[in-house]
Design a protein around this motif. Structure first.
Motif, PDB file in Angstrom:
ATOM      1  N   GLY A   1       0.888  -1.355   0.260  1.00 14.27           N
ATOM      2  CA  GLY A   1      -0.120   0.310  -0.119  1.00 14.27           C
ATOM      3  C   GLY A   1       0.838   0.901  -0.106  1.00 14.27           C
ATOM      4  N   ALA A   2       2.274   1.148  -0.066  1.00 13.75           N
ATOM      5  CA  ALA A   2       3.091   2.897  -0.082  1.00 13.75           C
ATOM      6  C   ALA A   2       2.400   3.870  -1.396  1.00 13.75           C
ATOM      7  N   SER A   3       2.837   4.605  -0.970  1.00 14.22           N
ATOM      8  CA  SER A   3       2.402   5.948  -1.836  1.00 14.22           C
ATOM      9  C   SER A   3       4.083   5.270  -2.810  1.00 14.22           C
ATOM     10  N   SER A   4       3.100   5.933  -4.285  1.00 13.47           N
ATOM     11  CA  SER A   4       4.714   5.794  -5.495  1.00 13.47           C
ATOM     12  C   SER A   4       5.260   6.699  -5.292  1.00 13.47           C
ATOM     13  N   ASP A   5       5.027   7.799  -4.998  1.00 12.01           N
ATOM     14  CA  ASP A   5       5.987   9.332  -4.406  1.00 12.01           C
ATOM     15  C   ASP A   5       7.357   9.124  -4.393  1.00 12.01           C
ATOM     16  N   ARG A   6       6.742   7.587  -3.383  1.00 13.32           N
ATOM     17  CA  ARG A   6       8.164   7.460  -2.236  1.00 13.32           C
ATOM     18  C   ARG A   6       8.891   6.758  -2.735  1.00 13.32           C
ATOM     19  N   PHE A   7       9.035   6.145  -4.234  1.00 16.57           N
ATOM     20  CA  PHE A   7       9.658   4.736  -4.952  1.00 16.57           C
ATOM     21  C   PHE A   7       9.989   6.667  -5.711  1.00 16.57           C
ATOM     22  N   LEU A   8       9.527   7.109  -6.363  1.00 16.26           N
ATOM     23  CA  LEU A   8      10.312   8.107  -7.079  1.00 16.26           C
ATOM     24  C   LEU A   8      11.158   8.856  -7.164  1.00 16.26           C
ATOM     25  N   ILE A   9      10.822   9.694  -5.686  1.00 17.26           N
ATOM     26  CA  ILE A   9      12.111   9.899  -5.142  1.00 17.26           C
ATOM     27  C   ILE A   9      13.333   9.353  -4.490  1.00 17.26           C
ATOM     28  N   HIS A  10      13.554   8.097  -4.572  1.00 14.59           N
ATOM     29  CA  HIS A  10      14.279   7.460  -3.957  1.00 14.59           C
ATOM     30  C   HIS A  10      15.172   7.675  -5.572  1.00 14.59           C
ATOM     31  N   ALA A  11      14.235   7.207  -6.628  1.00 11.89           N
ATOM     32  CA  ALA A  11      15.118   7.069  -7.911  1.00 11.89           C
ATOM     33  C   ALA A  11      15.514   8.350  -8.193  1.00 11.89           C
ATOM     34  N   ALA A  12      15.315   9.800  -7.838  1.00 10.10           N
ATOM     35  CA  ALA A  12      15.417  11.478  -8.106  1.00 10.10           C
ATOM     36  C   ALA A  12      16.506  11.188  -7.069  1.00 10.10           C
ATOM     37  N   ASP A  13      16.676  11.492  -5.624  1.00 14.28           N
ATOM     38  CA  ASP A  13      18.211  10.920  -4.859  1.00 14.28           C
ATOM     39  C   ASP A  13      19.305  10.011  -5.138  1.00 14.28           C
ATOM     40  N   LEU A  14      19.071   8.980  -5.884  1.00 17.39           N
ATOM     41  CA  LEU A  14      20.092   8.469  -7.055  1.00 17.39           C
ATOM     42  C   LEU A  14      20.640   9.180  -7.610  1.00 17.39           C
ATOM     43  N   VAL A  15      19.924   9.699  -8.806  1.00 19.33           N
ATOM     44  CA  VAL A  15      20.699  10.860  -9.838  1.00 19.33           C
ATOM     45  C   VAL A  15      21.360  12.032  -8.943  1.00 19.33           C
ATOM     46  N   LYS A  16      21.013  12.342  -8.170  1.00 14.09           N
ATOM     47  CA  LYS A  16      21.811  13.435  -7.501  1.00 14.09           C
ATOM     48  C   LYS A  16      22.756  13.607  -6.510  1.00 14.09           C
ATOM     49  N   ALA A  17      22.427  11.439  -5.752  1.00 15.08           N
ATOM     50  CA  ALA A  17      23.980  11.896  -5.463  1.00 15.08           C
ATOM     51  C   ALA A  17      24.940  11.165  -6.740  1.00 15.08           C
ATOM     52  N   ARG A  18      24.700  11.087  -7.404  1.00 14.52           N
ATOM     53  CA  ARG A  18      25.875  11.311  -8.676  1.00 14.52           C
ATOM     54  C   ARG A  18      26.506  12.596  -9.153  1.00 14.52           C
ATOM     55  N   GLY A  19      26.008  13.654  -8.755  1.00 12.33           N
ATOM     56  CA  GLY A  19      26.038  14.227  -9.063  1.00 12.33           C
ATOM     57  C   GLY A  19      25.154  14.921 -10.416  1.00 12.33           C
ATOM     58  N   GLY A  20      24.295  14.374 -10.781  1.00 10.65           N
ATOM     59  CA  GLY A  20      24.245  14.240 -12.073  1.00 10.65           C
ATOM     60  C   GLY A  20      21.856  15.410 -11.563  1.00 10.65           C
ATOM     61  N   ARG A  21      20.997  15.269 -12.883  1.00  8.73           N
ATOM     62  CA  ARG A  21      20.496  16.257 -12.536  1.00  8.73           C
ATOM     63  C   ARG A  21      19.070  16.046 -13.549  1.00  8.73           C
ATOM     64  N   ILE A  22      18.137  15.487 -13.406  1.00 15.42           N
ATOM     65  CA  ILE A  22      16.598  15.292 -14.157  1.00 15.42           C
ATOM     66  C   ILE A  22      16.884  16.285 -15.212  1.00 15.42           C
ATOM     67  N   VAL A  23      16.664  16.114 -16.629  1.00 22.77           N
ATOM     68  CA  VAL A  23      16.530  17.290 -17.310  1.00 22.77           C
ATOM     69  C   VAL A  23      14.912  17.424 -18.084  1.00 22.77           C
TER      70      VAL A  23
END
Length: 380
Positions: A290-312
């Motif tokens: 029943g978890a809210s899927s925005d948690r999954f999305l934010i996790h993936a976005a944080d992995l991009v940030k951890a690599r010094g990247g950004r979603i365009v």
């Protein structure tokens, strides 16, 4: 020609806000950039000179790299360099590159030029001609002009044969503090040659220098795609692209079954080659029930940030006969933009039917696909 190297990383970096050698640049510690550059260029051994309490930080920053050792530095840069030299195991004839950790954007071409120059010189340093006109100042007013002809901006690493630099330091007056090793060797009678430097080999001195260094990093573009399907079941609403949409059915899944966000999460993970959503949030784990899927999305976005990247930018397509997506599309875009910290014009959400064909056409389920573009720093 083989070479050894040492990086001076024992300073406090107070003008840059402190501990600049451990701060993140392009998703990696500042120290790691130049350490990796020297090792990749062929350094047989690398000595990293650190503060007495920085052993754990060095190990974490350089995890996965080999052929390096850390030694404790002194209370001045010159003493730290001498401590690093003493820790080397190479012969007196071996070229040694001495580098400042605060200059992370070290290119292989600079290293090659330095090592090659030592065939006919006692020392070599990268340098850039002074391009700006120079002024003397007094009490906030211009007090004279300094001719820039013949003036150069010195950089590091500076290269010397081990025996040459150690002998020059041994002869240096104990009551004087040299600005760098080139000065030490020059005063000792050595011939120090200027080689072509690199504008990107800037020194991180002030907080604003980090923003400049980030802008100078070479970049690479990655594209990821994602796809997800959920079947329809009894219910009174459905979660799509982060919002709850009234409907006479709901999508069935272990979490909230938001196919739009699931496809988008997979697209982001795909762009950085981090597996898929099931690797990070296994459906067999009851805590995601029943978890809210925005948690999954934010996790993936944080992995991009951890690599010094950004979603365009992102593009999500929902494939279904019902519900009608168009009335809710703007709210979906705003929700995703808010979750990812993107401008609205970087987020696209659209829908299409399958013209009555297949499982979506028969109303058995809903499908979603997503494409994302990610900008990441690349190694020099």
């Amino acid at each position: 020609m083989t070479f050894s190297a040492l990086i001076v990383a024992a300073g406090s970096g107070s003008r840059a806000g402190g501990d600049k050698q451990w701060r993140s640049l392009g998703g990696k510690p500042v120290l790691r950039w130049s350490a990796a550059a020297l090792l990749n260029a062929g350094a047989q051994e690398l000595i990293v000179v650190i503060a007495p309490d920085a052993q754990d930080r060095a190990a974490q920053a350089l995890a996965g790299l080999s052929s390096w050792r850390a030694v404790t530095g002194g209370d001045t840069r010159a003493r730290s360099v001498q401590a690093g030299l003493a820790a080397l195991t190479c012969s007196a004839d071996q070229p040694v590159l001495i580098h400042d950790a605060a200059r992370p954007l070290l290119d292989r071409a600079v290293i090659d030029r330095l090592v090659a120059t030592l065939k006919d010189a006692d020392g070599a340093l990268p340098a850039l001609p002074v391009a700006d006109s120079l002024r003397q100042g007094q009490d906030g007013r211009m007090a004279g002009v300094v001719e820039r002809d013949g003036l150069w901006r010195a950089q590091t690493p500076q290269a010397f044969r081990r025996g040459v630099i150690e002998a020059a330091y041994a002869a240096w007056p104990a009551d004087e503090t040299p600005t760098d090793e080139a000065v030490v060797v020059d005063r000792h009678g050595g011939r120090v040659v200027l080689v072509e430097g690199d504008p990107r080999l800037m020194k991180l001195t002030y907080p604003e220098d980090f923003a400049m260094a980030e802008a100078l990093l070479p970049r690479r573009t990655r594209i990821g795609s994602g796809y997800d399907v959920h079947r329809w079941g009894p219910g009174g609403s459905v979660w799509l692209c982060g919002i709850e949409v009234p409907h006479d059915q709901t999508l069935i899944g272990h979490s909230d079954a938001d196919a739009g966000l699931h496809a988008l999460t997979d697209a982001i993970l795909g762009a950085i080659a981090e597996g898929d959503i099931g690797d990070h949030f296994p459906p067999s784990d009851p805590k995601w029930k029943g978890a809210s899927s925005d948690r999954f999305l934010i996790h993936a976005a944080d992995l991009v940030k951890a690599r010094g990247g950004r979603i365009v930018n992102i593009d999500v397509t929902l494939i279904c006969e019902q519900p009608k997506v168009k009335p809710h599309r703007m709210v979906m875009r705003e929700r995703i933009a808010g979750l990812l910290g993107l401008p609205l014009d970087a987020v696209s959400v659209k829908a299409t039917t399958s013209e009555g064909l297949g499982f979506t056409g028969r109303g058995e389920g809903l499908a979603a696909q997503a494409v994302v573009t990610v900008d990441l720093p690349a190694s020099l």
